[in-house]
Enzyme design. Structure first.
Site, PDB file in Angstrom:
ATOM      1  N   CYS A   2      -5.124   0.420   6.252  1.00 28.76           N
ATOM      2  CA  CYS A   2      -5.634   1.796   6.184  1.00 28.76           C
ATOM      3  C   CYS A   2      -6.927   1.922   5.381  1.00 28.76           C
ATOM      4  O   CYS A   2      -7.509   2.993   5.292  1.00 28.76           O
ATOM      5  CB  CYS A   2      -4.573   2.733   5.613  1.00 28.76           C
ATOM      6  SG  CYS A   2      -4.343   2.576   3.838  1.00 28.76           S
ATOM      7  N   CYS A   7      -6.359  -2.714   1.175  1.00 29.15           N
ATOM      8  CA  CYS A   7      -5.347  -2.665   2.223  1.00 29.15           C
ATOM      9  C   CYS A   7      -6.018  -3.001   3.555  1.00 29.15           C
ATOM     10  O   CYS A   7      -6.966  -2.327   3.953  1.00 29.15           O
ATOM     11  CB  CYS A   7      -4.712  -1.273   2.287  1.00 29.15           C
ATOM     12  SG  CYS A   7      -3.598  -1.115   3.690  1.00 29.15           S
ATOM     13  N   CYS A  21       0.844  -1.185   0.000  1.00 30.29           N
ATOM     14  CA  CYS A  21       0.000   0.000   0.000  1.00 30.29           C
ATOM     15  C   CYS A  21       0.884   1.242   0.000  1.00 30.29           C
ATOM     16  O   CYS A  21       1.757   1.377   0.850  1.00 30.29           O
ATOM     17  CB  CYS A  21      -0.885  -0.027   1.245  1.00 30.29           C
ATOM     18  SG  CYS A  21      -1.912   1.423   1.405  1.00 30.29           S
ATOM     19  N   ASP A  41      20.119  -1.461 -19.181  1.00 31.85           N
ATOM     20  CA  ASP A  41      20.155  -2.605 -18.280  1.00 31.85           C
ATOM     21  C   ASP A  41      19.199  -3.675 -18.797  1.00 31.85           C
ATOM     22  O   ASP A  41      18.006  -3.416 -18.929  1.00 31.85           O
ATOM     23  CB  ASP A  41      19.713  -2.127 -16.891  1.00 31.85           C
ATOM     24  CG  ASP A  41      19.755  -3.228 -15.856  1.00 31.85           C
ATOM     25  OD1 ASP A  41      20.188  -4.350 -16.178  1.00 31.85           O
ATOM     26  OD2 ASP A  41      19.363  -2.947 -14.710  1.00 31.85           O
ATOM     27  N   CYS A  44       0.239   3.311   3.482  1.00 32.77           N
ATOM     28  CA  CYS A  44       0.685   2.912   4.814  1.00 32.77           C
ATOM     29  C   CYS A  44       1.742   1.819   4.795  1.00 32.77           C
ATOM     30  O   CYS A  44       2.272   1.456   5.835  1.00 32.77           O
ATOM     31  CB  CYS A  44      -0.515   2.488   5.656  1.00 32.77           C
ATOM     32  SG  CYS A  44      -1.187   0.896   5.157  1.00 32.77           S
TER      33      CYS A  44
END
Lengths: 479, 237
Positions: free
Chosen positions: A251, A248, A226, A395, A229
């Protein structure tokens, strides 16, 4: 009508010179045989650095920016096709040249000599990291954000950095409405953090075999925590990557209910789904196509486009809950004539054989392309081309996050790799137990397979390989 | 024979192809007829140090690294006992930084495990690009890709290699990574092991020696690996 930009006479004169010089440069470049997708823009910006502002200011109706890691070009091109089918004049950077110079080129190509622009809409694919530069000149009315996945790490550091750049850009245009994928927790958190108004689309039912597949492969998910939070998000189901129905537990952050929702997705020879309960059918492949189409759908609905309401008089037809229901007949018809553009599942017919060119530039895109390829169970051959120029990302570690073991499928008869990092690619396949041969050039790889078999040939390439291979396949088609 | 490989916190530390390092170890054991079992430990799973032969700790973003840092502090004694006893560890990027004393970022201070005598301070710009090292005890160069904001400074510890091309620990002293007992800490991903089979085999040999007392590994056909490695050396040196 958009508010026009106030320019002094000197500035207007300079703008006109800039547009004419750019058009001349483009003509010269075409004579020299170049694609020149960003050259006119570069030329014009050299003469008049803020040339984008007066050009964009002439767009009569709406400017739509399309951002996101995957699906930008397809979404933008389908949107443009739909608006043109409405009879509108549209500025569009069709070839996916999405940095400021590429966007300026699109406007210049559409403008008349002297800089007058006759356009109802502008559909602009915008690179996430360049959005700040573009939005300082162009103020879009809408921003479609397709999704946020890991891409080209060495350019941007991490997905957090990309999100911060994009957030800064979006906040520069606080009245711009965001069209957001509800199933992507990263996109939704970003939208909430900006404070801009936003509306969501999403898929309400789990589609295909996504659930077992993603759990089995441990596909890299960026958004598993999340953003508010830091807790681990819980999912009722996944579509692919971090897309799905999430919440979540700490929260309360959760997938918002999409205003424009799809359901009942069927992935087979043809792709079927319901958009707001109405049937959509297309030859486009893969679950990601549902998201791309939903994004387009959302804009057409927001804008109240007539093609979804063929029988309506001027009733209120914008936004959710219009007085009459939309109709997908015309939408499907336009889609059936839509040809994939420039390396987005683009099919060429060479010596009586189908050759499919696909751009695959990050793990999610690659996995989705492999899935779409395997939806077709007929025997096939495969060429993979990997470059590491700066537009590709220097990369190539991401190759190890792609589920190549999926291509150990018996329908795939032979695999050849090429490109600057062909050896990395070959090594990657070796560790999934797949034997591949090397070709010095992508063209040689393609010719080898055309010579050796009559099966359909799939060509998966990353960004900088796309242009030359596309050109080669076009020329080969004409022969 | 069977080696137990512990992949620590792939749910958090999963940047830059760490899966490639795991895959490489597993396949190179398998090709030699040796079994491997990979256990993925999530953040709050209890770690079975006693039953582990190789630990891989990868890289993540700063936010995720902070969570891992707090978790690692709780394993401090067990981890240290494992390492001092000759347990094999490959720590890459963020994982490498957490093997040292601390990692100082602009937002805070992350306490490391102090298994390697080094510390890291964040700075800009990020040090990014292809990198080539030489380690005198290995038959050919080590190649990879680095991408790190941290500048690492070594104390009394051996570097993993000297930098022939690229930045290394801090872009200044020409050294990259660190080795102590059977721990290798490095900024090289790319991922590290597939293109550097000599490094992979070094780790596997250490683990097999500790567990079964056998030294030496049967050779494999590394032509593809060597070519991919050589390509980078020839291109940049």
């Amino acid at each position: 009508m958009r508010t026009s930009i106030q320019r002094s006479i000197t500035e207007k004169l300079r703008d006109a010179i800039a547009v004419d010089a750019a058009k001349a440069a483009a003509a010269g470049s075409r004579l020299a045989g170049n694609q020149g997708t960003s050259l006119p823009g570069k030329t014009a910006m050299a003469v008049s650095p803020d040339i984008l502002a007066p050009l964009a200011g002439q767009v009569r109706r709406k400017i739509i920016a399309v951002c996101g890691t995957n699906g930008k070009t397809t979404t933008n091109n389908i949107l443009c096709t739909m608006l043109e089918a409405e009879g509108r004049k549209v500025v569009c950077n069709r070839l996916g040249s999405n940095m400021p110079a590429g966007i300026a080129s699109a406007f210049i190509n559409a403008a008349h000599p002297g800089g007058h622009l006759d356009a109802d809409y502008a559909c602009l694919e915008v690179d996430e990291a360049s959005a700040r530069l573009v939005f300082s000149h162009v103020k879009p009315d809408y921003l479609i954000l397709t999704n946020l996945f890991r891409d080209q790490l060495d350019r941007y550091g991490e997905i957090d950095i990309t999100m911060d750049l994009l957030k800064t850009a979006i906040r520069m245009v606080p009245e711009m409405k965001l069209i957001i994928n509800a199933d992507d927790p990263l996109s939704v958190s970003l939208a909430e953090e900006t404070g801009n108004p936003f509306v969501c689309y999403g898929i309400n039912t789990p589609a295909g075999h996504a659930i077992e597949e993603t759990l089995r492969t441990g596909e890299v998910r960026e958004g598993r925590f999340c953003r508010k939070c830091g807790a681990l998000l819980q999912y009722d189901f996944y579509q692919y990557g971090q897309m799905g129905k999430y919440r979540c537990p700490v929260c309360g952050f959760k997938r918002p209910d999409p205003v424009y929702a799809a359901s009942d997705v069927v992935l087979s020879e043809k792709l079927h789904f319901l958009a707001e309960g109405l049937p959509v059918e297309t030859d486009l492949k893969g679950l990601y196509s549902v998201y791309n189409l939903l994004a387009v759908w959302s804009f057409l609905r927001e804008e109240g486009c007539r093609l979804l309401f063929p029988d309506a008089d001027n009733a209120v037809i914008t936004g959710a809950g219009p007085r009459i229901r939309p109709d997908t007949t015309r939408f499907n018809e336009i889609l059936s004539h839509y040809h994939a553009q420039f390396g987005r599942n683009e099919t060429f017919c060479i010596d009586g054989r189908d050759v499919v060119l696909n751009l695959a530039k990050n793990p999610t895109g690659f996995n989705q392309n492999i899935e779409a390829m395997l939806e077709d169970s007929r025997p096939k051959r495969l060429v993979i081309v990997i470059n590491d120029n700066s537009a590709d990302g220097k990369d190539v570690s991401w190759l190890w996050d792609v589920d190549f073991d999926r291509i150990r499928d018996q329908s795939i008869r032979a695999v050849t790799v090429s490109g600057i990092r062909a050896l990395d690619m070959c090594l990657r396949l070796k560790y999934d137990g797949i034997e591949a041969d090397l070709a010095d050039t992508p063209e040689a790889a393609i010719e080898k397979h055309l010579r050796e078999g009559s099966e359909k040939l799939y060509v998966l390439v990353n960004y900088t390989a796309l242009f030359s291979i596309h050109q080669y396949l076009q020329e080969r088609t004409r022969k | 024979m069977k080696l137990e490989i512990a992949h620590l916190f792939p749910d958090l530390l999963n940047l830059y192809g760490d899966r490639g390092n795991i895959r490489c170890m597993v396949m190179r054991l398998k090709w030699r007829g040796i079994d491997a079992n990979v256990t993925e430990y999530r953040l709050n799973d209890p770690i079975d140090f006693g039953g582990t032969d190789i630990i891989l700790l990868g890289g993540g973003s700063d936010r995720e690294q902070q969570l891992v840092c707090e978790r690692l502090q709780k394993t401090r004694e067990d981890f240290s006992r494992y390492a001092e006893d000759g347990g094999t560890v490959l720590a890459v990027c963020g994982g490498y930084q957490l093997m040292g004393h601390y990692y100082e970022t602009k937002d805070g201070h992350m306490e490391g495990l102090s298994l390697l005598d080094l510390y890291t301070v964040q700075d800009s710009p990020r040090l990014t690009g292809n990198i080539i090292l030489k380690n005198e005890s290995l038959p050919y160069e080590i190649v990879g890709f680095e991408n790190h904001g941290g500048r690492t400074h070594l104390g009394n510890v051996t570097p993993f290699g000297s930098v022939l091309y690229g930045f290394g620990n801090n872009g200044k002293d020409g050294r990259e990574g660190a080795m102590y007992k059977n721990i290798i800490g490095t900024y090289l991903h790319g991922p590290l092991l597939p293109k550097n089979p000599h490094v992979c085999d070094l780790l596997l040999a250490k683990a097999l020696d500790r567990k079964y007392g056998i030294s030496g590994l049967s050779p494999l056909d590394d032509e593809t690996e060597r070519k991919a490695n050589r390509y980078i050396v020839d291109r940049f040196l």
